[in-house]
Design a protein around this motif. Structure first.
Motif, PDB file in Angstrom:
ATOM      1  N   GLU A 286       0.827  -1.201   0.000  1.00 41.51           N
ATOM      2  CA  GLU A 286       0.000   0.000   0.000  1.00 41.51           C
ATOM      3  C   GLU A 286       0.860   1.249   0.000  1.00 41.51           C
ATOM      4  O   GLU A 286       0.580   2.223  -0.709  1.00 41.51           O
ATOM      5  CB  GLU A 286      -0.935  -0.008   1.216  1.00 41.51           C
ATOM      6  N   HIS A 287       1.923   1.236   0.778  1.00 42.11           N
ATOM      7  CA  HIS A 287       2.812   2.399   0.851  1.00 42.11           C
ATOM      8  C   HIS A 287       3.543   2.608  -0.472  1.00 42.11           C
ATOM      9  O   HIS A 287       3.668   3.732  -0.968  1.00 42.11           O
ATOM     10  CB  HIS A 287       3.814   2.222   1.985  1.00 42.11           C
ATOM     11  N   SER A 288       4.028   1.532  -1.069  1.00 43.23           N
ATOM     12  CA  SER A 288       4.802   1.648  -2.312  1.00 43.23           C
ATOM     13  C   SER A 288       3.938   2.133  -3.477  1.00 43.23           C
ATOM     14  O   SER A 288       4.461   2.731  -4.420  1.00 43.23           O
ATOM     15  CB  SER A 288       5.453   0.310  -2.660  1.00 43.23           C
ATOM     16  N   ARG A 289       2.632   1.876  -3.415  1.00 47.74           N
ATOM     17  CA  ARG A 289       1.743   2.352  -4.494  1.00 47.74           C
ATOM     18  C   ARG A 289       1.675   3.870  -4.552  1.00 47.74           C
ATOM     19  O   ARG A 289       1.330   4.450  -5.587  1.00 47.74           O
ATOM     20  CB  ARG A 289       0.339   1.772  -4.310  1.00 47.74           C
ATOM     21  N   THR A 290       2.002   4.529  -3.446  1.00 50.93           N
ATOM     22  CA  THR A 290       1.973   5.997  -3.421  1.00 50.93           C
ATOM     23  C   THR A 290       3.296   6.606  -3.862  1.00 50.93           C
ATOM     24  O   THR A 290       3.398   7.824  -3.988  1.00 50.93           O
ATOM     25  CB  THR A 290       1.647   6.493  -2.001  1.00 50.93           C
ATOM     26  N   CYS A 291       4.307   5.743  -4.083  1.00 48.91           N
ATOM     27  CA  CYS A 291       5.631   6.238  -4.471  1.00 48.91           C
ATOM     28  C   CYS A 291       5.601   6.736  -5.923  1.00 48.91           C
ATOM     29  O   CYS A 291       5.173   6.023  -6.823  1.00 48.91           O
ATOM     30  CB  CYS A 291       6.667   5.129  -4.300  1.00 48.91           C
ATOM     31  N   LYS A 292       6.084   7.942  -6.153  1.00 53.12           N
ATOM     32  CA  LYS A 292       6.054   8.562  -7.484  1.00 53.12           C
ATOM     33  C   LYS A 292       7.335   8.332  -8.273  1.00 53.12           C
ATOM     34  O   LYS A 292       7.444   8.764  -9.423  1.00 53.12           O
ATOM     35  CB  LYS A 292       5.812  10.071  -7.341  1.00 53.12           C
TER      36      LYS A 292
END
Length: 375
Positions: A286-292
């Motif tokens: 979930e956290h990595s999905r927000t990484c740009k």
């Protein structure tokens, strides 16, 4: 009267018993294939079969050999089960060639070389004294492969003096930048997780959900040649085995009561670890999905390639071992059966060029490194 040639030979009692055991082994192997897709939080016993994959694979291979000598038509039972999991075997055994020594000694500056290492607090396994006995050797080993980024699990440092590890990394390996996330700290010492880099760290932080002491996830955004990429340093929940557990694994007692109590205690530890790791894996995804930016994930997952946690995190990513690994991917050398539990993963923005496990027994883990080219 001669026996008809088309008549099938009946199995004797022993062969029937072997066939029954064979079928049980096949069922176990097939169940192990389900471990990566069934969440232990929903049905935790399936995770045991994932851990047992390699022994089950060996057992089924032996059954194939037995039936080829005894009655070849029954060899197909285990053979098909093994064949069904061929892609699984590729996660445990690497078919690439060894990394040339010239590449190890002189890395391409266009690559990003990342090394991950659980250093066991820079102490020999189970050592109780205060001397950091593997510090010098571990530092020399890491420096020998000239990494650009180092992810350390079970990091330990003194706050002052010769055992201030941040200063040692800068002085001896040239890692001028770092992000250290202590699990515990005082004026004298600290331990936790660390990321060291030759290049500037422009942002850093941690995944706040599902932390268990030293078992946590941190990250750093690093800038190299105008490009920014993220590195996640991962240490998923450990089994938490104590000395009594290792003693039982290595040498079971002679009494049923003690064996039952030890088995129950170890089973409870495994259950807690399986369910905690699955929750951590989901939080990381979930956290990595927000990484740009492009990102790398490295560290000690405390689980095998045939596990829900590893499958959850690595889904859609490149697995450096699967792409460039050589031989059996064993990264753990402690008292528990040896498996691959340390991984380096990347988004599709990176090309994997090299991968190596360094078989140096300074910790209960082997250091692992990989080269990446950022497109």
């Amino acid at each position: 009267m001669a026996r008809k040639s088309g008549r099938k030979e009946r199995l004797g009692f022993f062969s029937k018993a072997v066939l029954l055991a064979n079928i049980s082994a096949v069922v176990g192997l097939l169940l192990s294939y389900l471990a990566p897709v069934i969440n232990p939080q929903v049905f935790w016993p399936i995770a045991f079969f994932g851990i047992a994959y390699l022994p089950l694979l060996v057992i089924n291979s032996l059954f194939v050999v037995y039936w080829l000598m005894k009655n070849p038509r029954y060899a197909v039972v285990s053979f098909l089960a093994i064949l069904l999991g061929w892609s699984t075997l590729n996660n445990h055994f690497g078919f690439s060639g060894k990394v040339p020594e010239s590449v190890v000694a002189s890395p391409d500056t266009a690559h990003i070389r990342l090394l991950t290492y659980n250093v066991h607090f820079f102490r020999a396994f189970e050592q109780k004294d205060t001397e950091l006995t593997i510090r010098t050797e571990a530092m020399r080993l890491m420096d020998s492969v000239s990494p650009d980024v180092i992810c350390i699990q079970e990091y330990y440092t003194r706050q002052k003096g010769k055992y201030n590890m941040a200063k040692e990394f800068e002085k001896k390996i040239g890692m001028a930048y770092h992000y250290i996330s202590p699990t515990a700290a005082n004026d004298y010492e600290a331990y936790g997780m660390a990321i060291f880099s030759r290049y500037p760290i422009v942002a850093s932080g941690y995944v706040p959900d599902h932390e268990y002491g030293v078992n946590r996830i941190i990250y750093a955004d690093i800038e190299k040649n105008g490009s920014i990429f993220r590195v996640y340093n991962v240490h998923l929940r450990s089994f938490g085995f104590q000395k009594e557990d290792y003693d039982f694994i290595n040498s079971p007692s002679k009494t049923i009561e003690k064996d039952a109590a030890s088995t129950k205690r170890i089973g409870a530890r495994l259950k807690r670890a399986f369910t905690a790791r699955s929750a951590q894996a989901e939080a990381l995804r979930e956290h990595s999905r927000t990484c740009k930016t492009p990102y790398l994930i490295a560290g000690d997952f405390n689980d095998t390639p045939l596990s829900y946690a590893v499958n959850k995190v690595s889904s859609g990513l490149r697995n450096a071992f699967r792409e460039k690994g050589h031989g059996w991917g064993v990264t753990y050398n402690g008292d528990f059966p040896n498996f691959q539990i340390d991984y380096i993963l990347s988004t599709g923005d990176f090309d994997v060029s090299h991968y190596q496990i360094i078989k140096a027994k300074l910790s209960d883990h082997y250091p692992v490194w990989a080269d990446f080219r950022l497109d």
